[in-house]
Design a protein around this motif. Structure first.
Motif, PDB file in Angstrom:
ATOM      1  N   GLY A  21       0.806  -1.207   0.000  1.00 39.54           N
ATOM      2  CA  GLY A  21       0.000   0.000   0.000  1.00 39.54           C
ATOM      3  C   GLY A  21       0.842   1.261   0.000  1.00 39.54           C
ATOM      4  O   GLY A  21       1.892   1.325   0.632  1.00 39.54           O
ATOM      5  N   THR A  22       0.388   2.282  -0.713  1.00 41.36           N
ATOM      6  CA  THR A  22       1.030   3.588  -0.748  1.00 41.36           C
ATOM      7  C   THR A  22      -0.013   4.642  -0.405  1.00 41.36           C
ATOM      8  O   THR A  22      -1.175   4.324  -0.148  1.00 41.36           O
ATOM      9  CB  THR A  22       1.619   3.873  -2.136  1.00 41.36           C
ATOM     10  OG1 THR A  22       0.562   3.894  -3.086  1.00 41.36           O
ATOM     11  CG2 THR A  22       2.645   2.832  -2.534  1.00 41.36           C
ATOM     12  N   ILE A  42      -4.321   1.127   4.740  1.00 41.31           N
ATOM     13  CA  ILE A  42      -2.977   1.237   5.308  1.00 41.31           C
ATOM     14  C   ILE A  42      -1.992   1.726   4.265  1.00 41.31           C
ATOM     15  O   ILE A  42      -1.973   1.244   3.136  1.00 41.31           O
ATOM     16  CB  ILE A  42      -2.520  -0.129   5.860  1.00 41.31           C
ATOM     17  CG1 ILE A  42      -3.475  -0.588   6.957  1.00 41.31           C
ATOM     18  CG2 ILE A  42      -1.101  -0.062   6.377  1.00 41.31           C
ATOM     19  CD1 ILE A  42      -3.232  -1.981   7.437  1.00 41.31           C
ATOM     20  N   ASN A  43      -1.157   2.674   4.665  1.00 41.75           N
ATOM     21  CA  ASN A  43      -0.027   3.130   3.863  1.00 41.75           C
ATOM     22  C   ASN A  43       1.197   2.377   4.372  1.00 41.75           C
ATOM     23  O   ASN A  43       1.706   2.671   5.454  1.00 41.75           O
ATOM     24  CB  ASN A  43       0.151   4.648   4.018  1.00 41.75           C
ATOM     25  CG  ASN A  43       1.372   5.157   3.310  1.00 41.75           C
ATOM     26  OD1 ASN A  43       2.070   4.428   2.605  1.00 41.75           O
ATOM     27  ND2 ASN A  43       1.652   6.428   3.494  1.00 41.75           N
ATOM     28  N   GLY A  47       3.863   3.141   7.210  1.00 37.65           N
ATOM     29  CA  GLY A  47       3.444   2.264   8.294  1.00 37.65           C
ATOM     30  C   GLY A  47       2.311   2.856   9.112  1.00 37.65           C
ATOM     31  O   GLY A  47       2.253   2.681  10.331  1.00 37.65           O
ATOM     32  N   THR A  48       1.388   3.553   8.455  1.00 36.77           N
ATOM     33  CA  THR A  48       0.289   4.197   9.160  1.00 36.77           C
ATOM     34  C   THR A  48      -1.058   3.759   8.611  1.00 36.77           C
ATOM     35  O   THR A  48      -1.171   3.371   7.452  1.00 36.77           O
ATOM     36  CB  THR A  48       0.379   5.734   9.034  1.00 36.77           C
ATOM     37  OG1 THR A  48       0.363   6.076   7.642  1.00 36.77           O
ATOM     38  CG2 THR A  48       1.635   6.272   9.672  1.00 36.77           C
ATOM     39  N   THR A  49      -2.059   3.856   9.462  1.00 40.28           N
ATOM     40  CA  THR A  49      -3.427   3.586   9.057  1.00 40.28           C
ATOM     41  C   THR A  49      -4.068   4.889   8.630  1.00 40.28           C
ATOM     42  O   THR A  49      -4.101   5.854   9.398  1.00 40.28           O
ATOM     43  CB  THR A  49      -4.220   2.962  10.224  1.00 40.28           C
ATOM     44  OG1 THR A  49      -3.612   1.733  10.583  1.00 40.28           O
ATOM     45  CG2 THR A  49      -5.657   2.711   9.819  1.00 40.28           C
ATOM     46  N   ASP A  90      -6.115  -6.647   0.511  1.00 38.98           N
ATOM     47  CA  ASP A  90      -5.316  -7.658   1.194  1.00 38.98           C
ATOM     48  C   ASP A  90      -6.293  -8.568   1.920  1.00 38.98           C
ATOM     49  O   ASP A  90      -6.800  -8.231   2.981  1.00 38.98           O
ATOM     50  CB  ASP A  90      -4.356  -6.984   2.180  1.00 38.98           C
ATOM     51  CG  ASP A  90      -3.562  -7.985   3.000  1.00 38.98           C
ATOM     52  OD1 ASP A  90      -3.553  -9.174   2.651  1.00 38.98           O
ATOM     53  OD2 ASP A  90      -2.941  -7.563   3.991  1.00 38.98           O
ATOM     54  N   LYS A  91      -6.579  -9.717   1.335  1.00 41.30           N
ATOM     55  CA  LYS A  91      -7.577 -10.616   1.903  1.00 41.30           C
ATOM     56  C   LYS A  91      -7.014 -11.505   3.011  1.00 41.30           C
ATOM     57  O   LYS A  91      -7.741 -12.293   3.595  1.00 41.30           O
ATOM     58  CB  LYS A  91      -8.201 -11.473   0.809  1.00 41.30           C
ATOM     59  CG  LYS A  91      -7.235 -12.400   0.129  1.00 41.30           C
ATOM     60  CD  LYS A  91      -7.917 -13.175  -0.945  1.00 41.30           C
ATOM     61  CE  LYS A  91      -7.009 -14.230  -1.502  1.00 41.30           C
ATOM     62  NZ  LYS A  91      -6.551 -15.213  -0.549  1.00 41.30           N
TER      63      LYS A  91
END
Length: 107
Positions: A21-22, A42-43, A47-49, A90-91
């Protein structure tokens, strides 16, 4: 012998190899239990939500597929307000059917 938890962890690692994720295209991390359904944007670079949604925010007593669809609608409205237009799913170790599929098709 491997336990079910070890098998699930292996499936999670396998699924995460191709998912990153970016800020522009965050990762949608899904967590489901027998009673609840939770998701996060999520990035992974920082490393953040960025955003989160769950079934308790929706306020209905729906369960199952309707619950996943309502959480998907809530997440989509939050993401649009935040200016996020794309995301990658992301399952984790879950199969792509039932609640996961209903959520993905709703978002």
């Amino acid at each position: 012998m491997d336990t079910n938890q070890q098998h699930a962890r292996r499936r999670t690692i396998r699924a995460r190899r191709s998912v990153w994720g970016t800020v522009v295209r965050p990762r949608i991390a899904v967590q489901r239990t027998s009673r609840h359904f939770k998701v996060q944007l999520i990035n992974d670079d920082a490393g953040t939500t960025l955003l989160a949604a769950n079934d308790t925010e929706v306020g209905t007593k729906d369960r199952g597929i309707k619950q996943a669809q309502s959480v998907g609608t809530l997440l989509a409205t939050k993401a649009i307000k935040a200016g996020i237009k794309q995301a990658v799913l992301d399952k984790r170790s879950y199969r792509y059917h039932g609640r996961i599929k209903a959520f993905a098709e709703t978002v």
